[in-house]
Design a protein around this motif. Structure first.
Motif, PDB file in Angstrom:
ATOM      1  N   PRO A  57       0.842  -1.205   0.000  1.00  0.00           N
ATOM      2  CA  PRO A  57       0.000   0.000   0.000  1.00  0.00           C
ATOM      3  C   PRO A  57       0.875   1.252   0.000  1.00  0.00           C
ATOM      4  O   PRO A  57       2.034   1.214   0.401  1.00  0.00           O
ATOM      5  N   SER A  58       0.300   2.356  -0.459  1.00  0.00           N
ATOM      6  CA  SER A  58       1.068   3.603  -0.452  1.00  0.00           C
ATOM      7  C   SER A  58       1.270   4.061   0.993  1.00  0.00           C
ATOM      8  O   SER A  58       0.495   3.719   1.888  1.00  0.00           O
ATOM      9  N   LEU A  59       2.294   4.818   1.193  1.00  0.00           N
ATOM     10  CA  LEU A  59       2.596   5.303   2.535  1.00  0.00           C
ATOM     11  C   LEU A  59       1.469   6.179   3.064  1.00  0.00           C
ATOM     12  O   LEU A  59       1.134   6.130   4.241  1.00  0.00           O
ATOM     13  N   GLU A  60       0.862   6.951   2.196  1.00  0.00           N
ATOM     14  CA  GLU A  60      -0.244   7.812   2.606  1.00  0.00           C
ATOM     15  C   GLU A  60      -1.434   6.986   3.104  1.00  0.00           C
ATOM     16  O   GLU A  60      -2.102   7.358   4.056  1.00  0.00           O
ATOM     17  N   GLN A  61      -1.684   5.840   2.452  1.00  0.00           N
ATOM     18  CA  GLN A  61      -2.759   4.968   2.908  1.00  0.00           C
ATOM     19  C   GLN A  61      -2.442   4.396   4.288  1.00  0.00           C
ATOM     20  O   GLN A  61      -3.323   4.256   5.120  1.00  0.00           O
ATOM     21  N   GLY A  64      -1.878   7.944   6.736  1.00  0.00           N
ATOM     22  CA  GLY A  64      -3.080   8.767   6.748  1.00  0.00           C
ATOM     23  C   GLY A  64      -2.889  10.039   7.548  1.00  0.00           C
ATOM     24  O   GLY A  64      -1.825  10.307   8.089  1.00  0.00           O
ATOM     25  N   LYS A  65      -3.919  10.816   7.639  1.00  0.00           N
ATOM     26  CA  LYS A  65      -3.867  12.036   8.444  1.00  0.00           C
ATOM     27  C   LYS A  65      -4.553  11.750   9.770  1.00  0.00           C
ATOM     28  O   LYS A  65      -5.711  11.351   9.800  1.00  0.00           O
ATOM     29  N   GLN A  66      -3.798  11.948  10.822  1.00  0.00           N
ATOM     30  CA  GLN A  66      -4.344  11.712  12.154  1.00  0.00           C
ATOM     31  C   GLN A  66      -4.490  13.047  12.871  1.00  0.00           C
ATOM     32  O   GLN A  66      -3.560  13.845  12.887  1.00  0.00           O
ATOM     33  N   PRO A  67      -5.664  13.270  13.433  1.00  0.00           N
ATOM     34  CA  PRO A  67      -5.859  14.546  14.142  1.00  0.00           C
ATOM     35  C   PRO A  67      -4.994  14.598  15.393  1.00  0.00           C
ATOM     36  O   PRO A  67      -4.717  13.589  16.029  1.00  0.00           O
ATOM     37  N   ILE A  68      -4.554  15.798  15.713  1.00  0.00           N
ATOM     38  CA  ILE A  68      -3.753  16.001  16.912  1.00  0.00           C
ATOM     39  C   ILE A  68      -4.701  16.179  18.090  1.00  0.00           C
ATOM     40  O   ILE A  68      -5.559  17.065  18.069  1.00  0.00           O
ATOM     41  N   LYS A  69      -4.557  15.320  19.070  1.00  0.00           N
ATOM     42  CA  LYS A  69      -5.405  15.399  20.258  1.00  0.00           C
ATOM     43  C   LYS A  69      -4.681  16.212  21.321  1.00  0.00           C
ATOM     44  O   LYS A  69      -3.584  15.870  21.723  1.00  0.00           O
ATOM     45  N   GLN A  70      -5.298  17.264  21.729  1.00  0.00           N
ATOM     46  CA  GLN A  70      -4.712  18.102  22.765  1.00  0.00           C
ATOM     47  C   GLN A  70      -5.527  17.947  24.041  1.00  0.00           C
ATOM     48  O   GLN A  70      -6.740  18.104  24.037  1.00  0.00           O
TER      49      GLN A  70
END
Length: 94
Positions: A57-61, A64-70
């Motif tokens: 799989p591609s690295l982006e798959q 992915g984009k993970q939200p930053i939890k603060q």
């Protein structure tokens, strides 16, 4: 081997530490070990899974984009963290 060496603090620092501060260091050490164990397990699983994959799989798959939890930090928690960091860098107490 003493507990101080195993959790990453010096013996001299351990001698002048309060039980509460020691507890904070132990909790921090346990959290680091838990995270490290999860990371190793994840990497092992991914390696075994990708070894059997017909197509990579591609690295982006994968990432992915993970939200930053603060997290909101309470005043007490922030003070405790400052005390731990102060002790770690051999600062003075007031």
């Amino acid at each position: 081997m003493s507990i101080a060496i195993e959790i990453g603090i010096g013996v001299q620092e351990y001698d002048y530490m309060t039980p509460y501060e020691l507890g904070l260091h132990i909790k921090s050490f346990n959290k680091r070990m838990e995270t490290e164990q999860k990371d190793k397990l994840t990497l092992t699983w991914l390696g075994a899974n990708w070894q059997r994959a017909k197509e990579m799989p591609s690295l982006e798959q994968v990432i992915g984009k993970q939200p930053i939890k603060q997290k909101k930090m309470s005043s007490e928690h922030m003070l405790n963290m400052v005390k731990v960091m102060n002790a770690a860098f051999e600062g003075t107490t007031y």
